[in-house]
Scaffold this motif. Structure first.
Motif, PDB file in Angstrom:
ATOM      1  N   CYS A  19       7.268   7.929  -5.870  1.00 40.20           N
ATOM      2  CA  CYS A  19       6.107   7.241  -6.448  1.00 40.20           C
ATOM      3  C   CYS A  19       5.459   8.022  -7.590  1.00 40.20           C
ATOM      4  O   CYS A  19       5.123   7.448  -8.627  1.00 40.20           O
ATOM      5  N   SER A  20       5.296   9.327  -7.422  1.00 38.43           N
ATOM      6  CA  SER A  20       4.616  10.098  -8.473  1.00 38.43           C
ATOM      7  C   SER A  20       5.494  10.269  -9.709  1.00 38.43           C
ATOM      8  O   SER A  20       4.995  10.268 -10.838  1.00 38.43           O
ATOM      9  N   LYS A  21       6.796  10.387  -9.519  1.00 36.23           N
ATOM     10  CA  LYS A  21       7.695  10.500 -10.678  1.00 36.23           C
ATOM     11  C   LYS A  21       7.778   9.158 -11.409  1.00 36.23           C
ATOM     12  O   LYS A  21       7.946   9.119 -12.625  1.00 36.23           O
ATOM     13  N   PHE A  70      -3.440   6.042  -2.578  1.00 36.25           N
ATOM     14  CA  PHE A  70      -3.470   5.675  -1.177  1.00 36.25           C
ATOM     15  C   PHE A  70      -3.389   6.917  -0.304  1.00 36.25           C
ATOM     16  O   PHE A  70      -2.733   7.890  -0.661  1.00 36.25           O
ATOM     17  N   LYS A  71      -4.058   6.847   0.838  1.00 39.31           N
ATOM     18  CA  LYS A  71      -3.955   7.868   1.874  1.00 39.31           C
ATOM     19  C   LYS A  71      -3.303   7.186   3.068  1.00 39.31           C
ATOM     20  O   LYS A  71      -3.969   6.532   3.858  1.00 39.31           O
ATOM     21  N   ILE A  72      -1.996   7.335   3.171  1.00 40.29           N
ATOM     22  CA  ILE A  72      -1.237   6.657   4.216  1.00 40.29           C
ATOM     23  C   ILE A  72      -1.067   7.600   5.400  1.00 40.29           C
ATOM     24  O   ILE A  72      -0.378   8.617   5.296  1.00 40.29           O
ATOM     25  N   ARG A  73      -1.758   7.277   6.486  1.00 38.02           N
ATOM     26  CA  ARG A  73      -1.718   8.074   7.720  1.00 38.02           C
ATOM     27  C   ARG A  73      -1.962   9.555   7.448  1.00 38.02           C
ATOM     28  O   ARG A  73      -1.292  10.413   8.014  1.00 38.02           O
ATOM     29  N   SER A  74      -2.894   9.848   6.553  1.00 39.35           N
ATOM     30  CA  SER A  74      -3.169  11.226   6.158  1.00 39.35           C
ATOM     31  C   SER A  74      -4.593  11.324   5.622  1.00 39.35           C
ATOM     32  O   SER A  74      -5.181  10.322   5.218  1.00 39.35           O
ATOM     33  N   ILE A  80      -4.132  12.354  -0.271  1.00 41.07           N
ATOM     34  CA  ILE A  80      -3.449  11.294  -1.020  1.00 41.07           C
ATOM     35  C   ILE A  80      -1.949  11.477  -0.846  1.00 41.07           C
ATOM     36  O   ILE A  80      -1.420  12.571  -1.028  1.00 41.07           O
ATOM     37  N   THR A  81      -1.280  10.386  -0.496  1.00 43.03           N
ATOM     38  CA  THR A  81       0.161  10.450  -0.251  1.00 43.03           C
ATOM     39  C   THR A  81       0.970   9.476  -1.103  1.00 43.03           C
ATOM     40  O   THR A  81       2.196   9.527  -1.086  1.00 43.03           O
ATOM     41  N   HIS A  82       0.273   8.577  -1.824  1.00 39.25           N
ATOM     42  CA  HIS A  82       1.012   7.558  -2.574  1.00 39.25           C
ATOM     43  C   HIS A  82       0.231   7.148  -3.809  1.00 39.25           C
ATOM     44  O   HIS A  82      -1.003   7.132  -3.790  1.00 39.25           O
ATOM     45  N   VAL A  83       0.956   6.824  -4.876  1.00 41.73           N
ATOM     46  CA  VAL A  83       0.337   6.395  -6.131  1.00 41.73           C
ATOM     47  C   VAL A  83       1.126   5.228  -6.710  1.00 41.73           C
ATOM     48  O   VAL A  83       2.343   5.132  -6.519  1.00 41.73           O
TER      49      VAL A  83
END
Length: 193
Positions: A80-82, A123-127, A130-133
């Motif tokens: 996602c970040s790349k 997004f903060k997925i189960r954390s 931040i785990t997703h963009v």
């Protein structure tokens, strides 16, 4: 006799106006930019009036279906970040951070209702971190590299994304170099002005 000429003249002028209006509509719809906007609007489910940046939608379209690969940065696999990094480099000629947390530290927060095409969504997925963009496209749609389905377009109002949505952001840019201004000390900030 004059009445007949007047009526005939009015009919002729009316016919010319209708003909001109039809020609203008055909010219407008044949415009390549309008055709591209209509096409990407249909593919991504974004209203035509929201598709302001054709280059953004074309980039996303070219990557749709690319598989997810953690740390990947090519069409063979990307995370996602790349994906957001590649999009910013190619569409906005801007370099942003290499992971979602770093990217978030370098944005100006934007409320969900104020998001514009090209803004980042986090997004903060189960954390607690931040785990997703993803990259906002308009009409509550965003493009991202999903770990299960690869590069795709999703809706922020889907229950899953709504549950984990954290915030939106607009990159803070050093206009001279078009690079995200990560970790700039106070002295460096003074030198940017």
């Amino acid at each position: 006799m004059n009445t007949k000429k007047l009526v005939a003249g009015m009919l002729f002028i009316g016919l010319c106006l209708v003909s001109q209006a039809q020609t203008n509509n055909q010219t407008k719809s044949a415009d390549p930019d309008n055709l591209a906007k209509e096409y990407f609007s249909q593919i991504m489910g974004v209203a035509v009036n929201a598709t302001t940046n054709t280059k953004l939608y074309q980039f996303v379209y070219e990557w749709l279906g690319t598989p997810y690969r953690l740390g990947g940065d090519s069409k063979r696999g990307i995370d996602c970040s790349k994906f957001s990094l590649a999009l910013y480099e190619n569409v906005f000629n801007t370099t942003i951070g290499y992971n979602s947390r770093n990217q978030y530290t370098n944005v100006t927060p934007v409320r969900k209702n104020d998001l514009q095409a090209g803004d980042l969504v986090f997004f903060k997925i189960r954390s607690k971190s931040i785990t997703h963009v993803g990259v906002y496209l308009g009409d509550d749609k965003f493009a991202h590299a999903s770990s299960s389905k690869g590069v795709m377009v999703s809706n922020l109002n889907e229950a899953y994304w709504k549950r984990y949505y954290y915030n939106g952001g607009r990159p803070k840019l050093d206009e001279e170099h078009r690079i995200m201004t990560a970790d700039i000390s106070k002295n460096d900030k003074d030198n940017l002005n």
